[in-house]
Write an enzyme that holds these catalytic residues in place. Sequence first.
Site, PDB file in Angstrom:
ATOM      1  N   GLU A  72      19.032 -56.882   9.107  1.00  0.00           N
ATOM      2  CA  GLU A  72      19.251 -58.018   9.888  1.00  0.00           C
ATOM      3  C   GLU A  72      19.102 -58.340  11.351  1.00  0.00           C
ATOM      4  O   GLU A  72      19.800 -57.440  11.525  1.00  0.00           O
ATOM      5  CB  GLU A  72      20.831 -58.583   9.042  1.00  0.00           C
ATOM      6  CG  GLU A  72      21.068 -59.836   9.648  1.00  0.00           C
ATOM      7  CD  GLU A  72      22.323 -60.327   9.108  1.00  0.00           C
ATOM      8  OE1 GLU A  72      23.093 -61.557   9.063  1.00  0.00           O
ATOM      9  OE2 GLU A  72      22.857 -59.969   8.562  1.00  0.00           O
ATOM     10  N   LYS A 143      18.810 -67.824   6.582  1.00  0.00           N
ATOM     11  CA  LYS A 143      19.973 -67.467   5.680  1.00  0.00           C
ATOM     12  C   LYS A 143      21.041 -68.926   5.679  1.00  0.00           C
ATOM     13  O   LYS A 143      20.674 -69.842   6.760  1.00  0.00           O
ATOM     14  CB  LYS A 143      20.976 -66.293   7.110  1.00  0.00           C
ATOM     15  CG  LYS A 143      22.330 -66.082   6.284  1.00  0.00           C
ATOM     16  CD  LYS A 143      22.806 -65.044   7.671  1.00  0.00           C
ATOM     17  CE  LYS A 143      24.569 -64.270   7.025  1.00  0.00           C
ATOM     18  NZ  LYS A 143      24.560 -63.467   8.074  1.00  0.00           N
ATOM     19  N   CYS A 179      21.685 -61.150   4.230  1.00  0.00           N
ATOM     20  CA  CYS A 179      22.853 -60.733   4.064  1.00  0.00           C
ATOM     21  C   CYS A 179      24.181 -61.694   3.335  1.00  0.00           C
ATOM     22  O   CYS A 179      23.717 -61.302   2.072  1.00  0.00           O
ATOM     23  CB  CYS A 179      23.111 -60.345   5.323  1.00  0.00           C
ATOM     24  SG  CYS A 179      25.011 -59.317   5.557  1.00  0.00           S
ATOM     25  N   SER A 216      25.578 -55.538   7.776  1.00  0.00           N
ATOM     26  CA  SER A 216      27.110 -55.166   7.131  1.00  0.00           C
ATOM     27  C   SER A 216      27.879 -53.741   7.762  1.00  0.00           C
ATOM     28  O   SER A 216      27.648 -53.082   7.479  1.00  0.00           O
ATOM     29  CB  SER A 216      27.467 -54.885   5.974  1.00  0.00           C
ATOM     30  OG  SER A 216      28.281 -54.652   5.329  1.00  0.00           O
ATOM     31  N   LYS A 222      34.222 -49.785   1.608  1.00  0.00           N
ATOM     32  CA  LYS A 222      33.351 -50.803   1.621  1.00  0.00           C
ATOM     33  C   LYS A 222      32.511 -50.213   1.094  1.00  0.00           C
ATOM     34  O   LYS A 222      31.514 -50.479   0.354  1.00  0.00           O
ATOM     35  CB  LYS A 222      32.848 -51.770   2.937  1.00  0.00           C
ATOM     36  CG  LYS A 222      32.295 -52.781   2.637  1.00  0.00           C
ATOM     37  CD  LYS A 222      32.065 -53.128   3.844  1.00  0.00           C
ATOM     38  CE  LYS A 222      31.277 -54.841   4.230  1.00  0.00           C
ATOM     39  NZ  LYS A 222      31.542 -55.706   5.915  1.00  0.00           N
ATOM     40  N   GLY A 325      42.204 -37.644  28.270  1.00  0.00           N
ATOM     41  CA  GLY A 325      43.807 -37.477  28.364  1.00  0.00           C
ATOM     42  C   GLY A 325      44.080 -36.598  27.450  1.00  0.00           C
ATOM     43  O   GLY A 325      44.604 -37.323  27.033  1.00  0.00           O
ATOM     44  N   ILE A 330      48.806 -35.417  19.231  1.00  0.00           N
ATOM     45  CA  ILE A 330      47.901 -35.489  17.506  1.00  0.00           C
ATOM     46  C   ILE A 330      47.150 -36.356  18.027  1.00  0.00           C
ATOM     47  O   ILE A 330      45.560 -35.804  17.540  1.00  0.00           O
ATOM     48  CB  ILE A 330      48.953 -35.460  16.308  1.00  0.00           C
ATOM     49  CG1 ILE A 330      47.353 -35.128  14.949  1.00  0.00           C
ATOM     50  CG2 ILE A 330      49.649 -36.852  16.008  1.00  0.00           C
ATOM     51  CD1 ILE A 330      47.999 -34.751  13.798  1.00  0.00           C
TER      52      ILE A 330
END
Length: 584
Positions: A72, A143, A179, A216, A222, A325, A330
């Site tokens: 698309e 579309k 889409c 998409s 997904k 930084g 973690i």
Amino acid sequence: MGTFVVCHLLPKKARSNRSQNYKDPSTNIAAMLVTIGQINTTNGDWEGNTAKIIQAIEQGKKDGSNLVVLPETSIQGYTSFDWFLDKEVERCALGPLAEIIAATEGITAIVGTVRPSGLITGRRLYNSAAVIRNRELLGFADKTLLPEYDVFDDPRYFQPSNERHLFSIGDCKLGVAVCEDFWNDKTFWRERLYTNDPADELIEMGAQVLVSINASPFNKGKMGQRCAMVSHRAKTARLPIVFVNLVGGNDGIIFDGASIVADANGKIILQASPFQEFIETIDLDCDVADDRCLPGDDVETIHKALVLGIGDYARKNRFKKAVIGLSGGIDSAVVAALACEALGAENVLSVMMPSPFSSRSSIDDSVELGKRLGMPVIEHPISAAYETLLSQLKLPAPAEGKSSIAAENLQSRLRGNILMTISNSENRLLLSTGNKSELALGYCTLYGDTNGGLAVIGDVLKTEVYAVANHINLEREIIPAAIINKRPSAELAPGQFDDQSLPPYDQLDRILRLYFEQKASPGEIVATGFEPSFVYDILNRVESPANEFKRRQLPPTLIISRNAIGIGRRRPVTHHYRREKLMC
């Protein structure tokens, strides 16, 4: 241009035999060779995008393909946003098609583009698929269904089409859906946003092959959902489906590719590799399931999506180097590891900025991480500047059991100044390291740790950060176990730990996942087993005007979930809404 992955389901010998016995699709529809053009486009790079389109077409020709399909808006770039309202973009939209048309001798191409609507009333553009055969523009499939949820805002730019067409390639009737026009199957979705189904209309008109071109975006889970949707539609309609998706990062929105071809029995005969450009030719009657697998779980796809997002954001904005930084915690460790994977360790500068409250272990852990990743690590202590400003501004120093928010935030803002100065002086992209759990509750410092050009894990929950860290360490320990196992702390005050200001992350993230990703109501969240007061307290912190004000000023955030902080979720700063039982 990026590197293309070029491969073929048919070995060379088999392809040679195939060409000798090839039946034109005018007599045998199933005997069609289709080339998937899963390309990585850049918004506004019409020349570069057009070159990639033509390269895919040329590969299709080499493979003896009948049809090549591109994503698309592959000429202009789907996330061009308000550039689609620009009059020059409207005027020039179809200019690149001339070069593409000239390249289609002996092949049919379907190319995503915008085109002028020619309307006096309404939007000035259609979102279209140009159908080109043998140097002739056959027409456009425009579309109809225009999404305006999450990151989508199609009605702002495009005019919906009420027309449906089939295109003939010989005797083969080809249906083309752009889409969202493919995503409204009433036999697949329990809830639908639209009453009509353009793809179903094309099938009822007699389409014998259905092509869907897509932009998409990636969300957790997904890819599997798309596979199920395409397979279901193909099996139900009893026709092959070619589903081609865009790949690449554009600001925070990441497109994963993972294009799909299903045969008339619903069998997935091609599964394109995700998170990379991919050109491959498939025989629609091969009757062989693709043995390539999608990534095994959400953690792996999150990891790959973030690496792609960092790399593309840097490359498309002409950054070759980054700065981070490094705190010894973690979050910064995971961002550093991802950045090294995306940009190369030699291009990632990590900066330690210890204050009077930084632990020795945090410094040592940061140095060890740098060694393991092979990235340069430097140190710029902030203690002297901090003490000077503390005295000048007459701020009470943080003490155990006593709050001094301004003095704590001053440390973060000093670090932000150092990092932005390095970014400015060395032309490095500053990567922000705050996670979604903390950003959602405002546990961050404006103009401090929120500084940056890209928020890498701003849509990654804290529990997911740990999961990504463990995934990075699957083959060998890259992130030191000491970093993963330590009790999280901002180290802005003596004896300070995250769990003194935040709920336990496992509980917090369950609530945030329900609230953001599933749009669950407070009552629905309570019904999962939480105490009402606990839920309302968290949600009111999320919706605090002060915290929304902070989030508004975040850098672009890499998106891995639905309804993410930022472009996917819109809230006013000024409001009096509160999460409580409303009398209604």
